[in-house]
Scaffold this active site. Structure first.
Site, PDB file in Angstrom:
ATOM      1  N   HIS A   1       4.607  -3.807 -10.147  1.00 14.68           N
ATOM      2  CA  HIS A   1       3.939  -4.788  -9.305  1.00 14.68           C
ATOM      3  C   HIS A   1       3.651  -6.086 -10.050  1.00 14.68           C
ATOM      4  CE1 HIS A   1       1.786  -6.515  -6.092  1.00 14.68           C
ATOM      5  NE2 HIS A   1       0.602  -5.983  -6.274  1.00 14.68           N
TER       6      HIS A   1
ATOM      7  N   CYS B   1      -1.190 -10.945  -3.113  1.00 19.02           N
ATOM      8  CA  CYS B   1      -0.031 -10.084  -3.372  1.00 19.02           C
ATOM      9  C   CYS B   1       1.106 -10.344  -2.389  1.00 19.02           C
ATOM     10  CB  CYS B   1      -0.428  -8.621  -3.328  1.00 19.02           C
ATOM     11  SG  CYS B   1      -1.637  -8.191  -4.579  1.00 19.02           S
TER      12      CYS B   1
ATOM     13  N   LYS C   1       4.347   1.474  -6.872  1.00 17.04           N
ATOM     14  CA  LYS C   1       3.904   2.560  -7.745  1.00 17.04           C
ATOM     15  C   LYS C   1       4.816   2.712  -8.953  1.00 17.04           C
ATOM     16  CE  LYS C   1       1.542   5.982  -9.175  1.00 17.04           C
ATOM     17  NZ  LYS C   1       1.958   5.527 -10.505  1.00 17.04           N
TER      18      LYS C   1
ATOM     19  N   CYS D   1      -2.850   4.952  -7.995  1.00 17.78           N
ATOM     20  CA  CYS D   1      -2.936   3.502  -8.166  1.00 17.78           C
ATOM     21  C   CYS D   1      -1.663   2.983  -8.808  1.00 17.78           C
ATOM     22  CB  CYS D   1      -4.101   3.145  -9.086  1.00 17.78           C
ATOM     23  SG  CYS D   1      -5.650   3.940  -8.651  1.00 17.78           S
TER      24      CYS D   1
END
Lengths: 479, 402
Positions: free
Chosen positions: B349, B87, B345, B219
């Site tokens: 992403h 990431c 969030k 998540c």
């Protein structure tokens, strides 16, 4: 010099399904009912993992130098590929041993036992661990489905420290068409139940036992206990009676508590008999399948040391109900449930990797730093202890038999498992070493941080493109 | 070691809308982000002398090597390098470009981060990819059969954090909820964000559990998107624009292997975040992060990750992040606004683009162009880009300023 059994071990999967659950689901097709419950392997167990557990139970507190692993089952996951070699590797035994698979007939368990006796008797091998496991599938709605139970047993055959000496044996062989499976069959084909009982069990068991009596000049009166595989409790007593045994000489046949466990049946019956035996007792054990085999054993004084462990009684008692019939079907691959599209893109197994890492994968072997003593899983070249960092100063260190504690865990609701929820956690081994493991044989509500754990080898994945069954260790609550 | 403080400046940035972009491919996304950056910088393609492309799931869509970027943009036969560090790939691409300029190897370089993940047709990350990519074949043979290890691995950190600081589970979940509520609020003001709606603490608490104790709103999801930056030598920056943004530090720390294997790791912080932060502050000359950092974008893949990162970055004291959360310290009106653009969030992403997206927000904020979300008079913006899981990861901390 006497040859015989030096110790025994059992593994009974912790799920039990009340036969009423089957009747409730399939009674519309086959209203037959049988009493009691059957042991059902967890979704990640098969005959290899169950037999391994029985071997580990056998080797608990026993440091015999094992020269052979004989594995008997009619439900070997591989048609080509040796189960005994997988078990031997998982037990972290030396490579200089003999491994043999026995199969194809329900009596393969007793055949393996007799082969082990012969191997030791001929001084070819010193100690042989013999294990048997089965997880046979009856088609939904069949008598077999109702009857078959899953389980495994193991014994060590040797010369030193016997708990029971083998005094004699007798075999009969018939090409009897009771149960069959062709190469690609999943389910056991069986002929009419009554025919199997009357022409099979009803004839071969009496023949082999009376054969044994005749061969050695024995009679029923001389035996403290007798046990033989059977399909119905009623017939069990009638065969016993016909052979001249009193009811109190007959070992309870385990059918209502566990079910008919195929190749493992004689092992489980033997364990049950030994747990109540006393020095000097003669016991008689038979195996059934394509004829039958009978073994005459005499219990020694050492039984007192071993039977107190109550391995069999504890295995029977440790259970939880499997209440959903559909879940049972899914466990055994009979119901193709939705596994989520996420499972389809798993890369292929690299077999040279599996070979090189065999001890790491199958025996949970890692390394321990010779300088600072820190254990590592998986194996490391450079020590992970921040103050140490020693390079290439490692020795082998096997984690599979070590006790552990749950450092942290989670209940993962998005990862797929046939037995949800997907539980995993960080496992801290006593003496050092930490790794992340799945938990199994465990309900979410049982899990607490710090709980004691033991390791258990389970099926991890199947790679049909490579014809490969992947096994790895999971953590199970227990001490 | 002098570091790269004030040797490199950002003169242009671009970022696509993030989301489930069914009508866009990886090429479209790279071109869109690049065109915005080019226009922002007021330069031409031929001025760029080297490029870095960051993305993680190369096999899934973008493809290996630097060629996907080079051919999508029709770059003129310049060096193009593909970088991948989970990431943190976006920050790695940026680091490559900055180091090239700082070294004097070139005067202008490009960094593009991209991920086109929604074409998988499944939720979340590709199964096994997270495992196999990090652990190689061992991901298949010895690591658990998880579909994605991350929610569970971070969930264990939440449980351990609550346990260590004696926070009852209900109280802990409420603290985490406030982190997500704040990011959702900021996201509503961002037209490029994937998710743009307000949520309440009650919404978070009643959402389905993903990996206990983390629920759905703890998540982040995954998105498609791309972001780009054009960097030049700092001494030339003013030739391109009046308000260039200077790179104060970029530090990356990869986990050494101790955290997963050694029982000394307590699982209530991320060691590599802490180590990268230490070095980044040293490089940037930041003495007191809590008062000097104006705002930040941290890697809030999970609410708990954001919470421990407050502490790993020395903004909150160990064990005191909860108190700062309660006091609104990280809200848009607080002392160190965090996730001003909605964060992973809500902005979304797209793995390889996220590090550059964080920089995009800090860059716009420093230039006073963040619209409704504008932080008052910011001096230093920090980004924290984390790849992997608490015990096995790579952390990247970047500080930029005026």
């Amino acid at each position: 010099m006497d040859i015989g059994i030096t110790t025994y071990g059992v593994h009974i999967p912790r799920y039990r399904m009340d036969r009423k659950v089957i009747r409730c689901a399939m009674g519309w097709l086959n209203p037959m009912g049988l009493p009691g419950e059957k042991a059902v392997a967890n979704y990640d167990e098969d005959s290899i993992t169950m037999a391994l557990e029985a071997c580990r139970s056998c080797l608990e507190g026993n440091d015999a130098d094992i020269g052979g692993v004989y594995f008997a089952t009619t439900t070997q996951p591989y048609r080509e590929g040796e189960g005994a070699a997988i078990i031997a590797t998982a037990l972290d035994l030396s490579q200089q041993i003999r491994t043999v698979d026995f199969g194809n007939s329900l009596k393969c368990g007793t055949s393996a036992l007799l082969a082990a006796f012969e191997s030791v008797k001929s001084e070819s091998l010193e100690n042989v661990i013999v294990c048997a496991a089965d997880s046979r599938l009856g088609r939904p709605g069949s008598v077999g489905e109702m009857m078959f139970g899953d389980g495994a047993g193991a014994v060590i055959i040797g010369r030193e420290g016997l708990i029971a000496a083998l005094r004699g044996s007798c075999s009969v062989s018939y090409d009897f068409p009771d149960y069959r499976r062709l190469a690609l069959d999943t389910y056991v084909h069986s002929v009419e139940d009554r025919f199997i009982r009357e022409e099979g069990y009803g004839k071969f068991i009496p023949e082999v036992i009376s054969g044994l009596f005749k061969k050695y000049g024995l009679n029923a009166e001389q035996f403290a206990k007798v046990a033989f595989p059977c399909l119905h409790v009623g017939q069990y007593s009638s065969i016993g009676k016909k052979l001249g045994f009193r009811t109190d000489q007959l070992q309870e046949p385990l059918l209502t508590a566990l079910g008919e466990a195929g190749a493992a049946s004689p092992f489980l019956l033997l364990a049950a008999m030994l747990e109540h035996a006393k020095a000097g007792d003669h016991v008689l054990l038979a195996g059934y399948g394509n004829g039958a085999e009978a073994l005459w054993l005499t219990v020694t004084e050492r039984i007192e040391e071993v039977k107190n462990h109550r391995k069999m009684a504890r295995a029977i008692d440790k259970k939880i109900p499997l209440t959903g019939y559909e879940k049972y079907l899914a466990f055994r691959g009979m119901l193709p449930v939705d596994t989520g599209s996420v499972l389809t893109d798993a890369p292929l197994t690299q077999l040279p990797h599996v070979w090189r890492e065999r001890r790491s994968i199958l025996a949970l072997r890692g390394t321990k730093c010779k300088r600072c003593g820190t254990p590592h899983y998986p194996s490391q070249n450079v020590c992970a202890q921040p103050e140490c960092g020693a390079v290439n100063e490692m020795e082998d260190y096997t984690f599979s038999g070590r006790k552990a504690k749950l450092f942290s865990y989670t209940i993962d609701n998005i990862s797929f498992t046939l037995n949800p929820p997907f539980l995993f956690g960080l496992v801290d081994f006593d003496g050092g070493g930490r790794f992340v493991f799945q938990l199994t044989d465990c309900e979410a509500k049982e899990v607490v941080t710090g709980m004691p754990l033991v390791m258990s080898l389970r099926k991890k994945y199947e790679d049909p493109a490579k014809g490969f069954e992947g096994y790895f260790w999971k953590a199970v609550p227990g001490e | 070691m002098s570091g790269i403080k004030d040797k490199v400046a950002i003169i242009g940035m671009g970022c696509t809308k993030f989301g489930e972009l069914w009508d866009k491919g990886a090429d479209d996304l790279m071109v869109d982000a690049f065109n915005e950056a080019l226009a922002d910088a007021g330069v031409e393609k031929k001025d760029i002398q080297a490029a870095w492309q960051g993305n993680q799931f190369t096999e899934v869509n973008v493809g290996h090597s630097g060629i996907p970027l080079s051919t999508a943009l029709k770059l003129p036969y310049i060096p193009v390098t593909h970088v991948e560090n989970l990431c943190a790939s976006g920050t790695e691409a940026f680091r490559g470009a900055c180091y090239a300029v700082a070294s004097g190897a070139c005067d202008m370089a490009l960094a593009v981060g991209v991920e086109k993940i929604k074409d998988l047709g499944t939720g979340g990350l590709p199964r096994d990819a997270a495992d196999i990519m990090v652990h190689g074949q061992k991901g298949k043979t010895i690591f658990p059969n998880w579909s994605n290890p991350n929610p569970g691995m971070f969930a264990m950190m939440a449980a351990k954090y609550f346990e260590r600081y004696g926070i009852p589970i209900e109280k802990g979940k409420e603290l985490l909820a406030k982190i997500s509520v704040k990011s959702h609020h900021n996201g509503t003001m961002n037209p490029k964000a994937h998710l743009r709606r307000e949520i309440t603490v009650a919404d978070v608490l009643k959402a389905p559990i993903i990996a206990f104790p983390l629920g759905l709103f703890d998540c982040c999801g995954v998105s498609d998107g791309a972001a780009a930056a054009i960097v030049v030598r700092a001494d030339k920056a003013k030739e391109f624009r009046v308000d260039p943004v200077y790179v104060k530090s970029i530090q990356v720390a990869a986990e050494s292997g101790t955290s997963l294997q050694h029982q000394s790791y307590g699982y209530t912080h991320v060691e590599s975040s802490y180590r990268a932060a230490l070095k980044a502050y040293e490089e940037a000359g930041v003495q007191n992060p809590r008062s000097e950092i104006s705002m930040m974008e941290v890697h809030d893949c999970f609410s708990i990750t954001e919470l421990v990162t407050y502490e790993d970055l020395f903004i909150s004291q160990r064990g005191k992040a909860g108190q700062d959360i309660e006091e609104g310290f990280y809200e848009l009106s607080g002392q160190v606004p965090c996730q001003t653009d909605g964060g992973l969030k809500c902005f979304g992403h797209p793995i390889g683009a996220s590090g550059l997206r964080m920089l995009y927000e800090m860059y716009k904020q420093l230039q006073g162009k963040a619209g409704q979300r504008q932080v008052k008079d910011p001096k230093l913006g920090l980004t924290h880009n984390l790849g992997g899981q608490p015990a096995r990861n790579v952390a990247a901390v970047t500080i930029i300023g005026l």
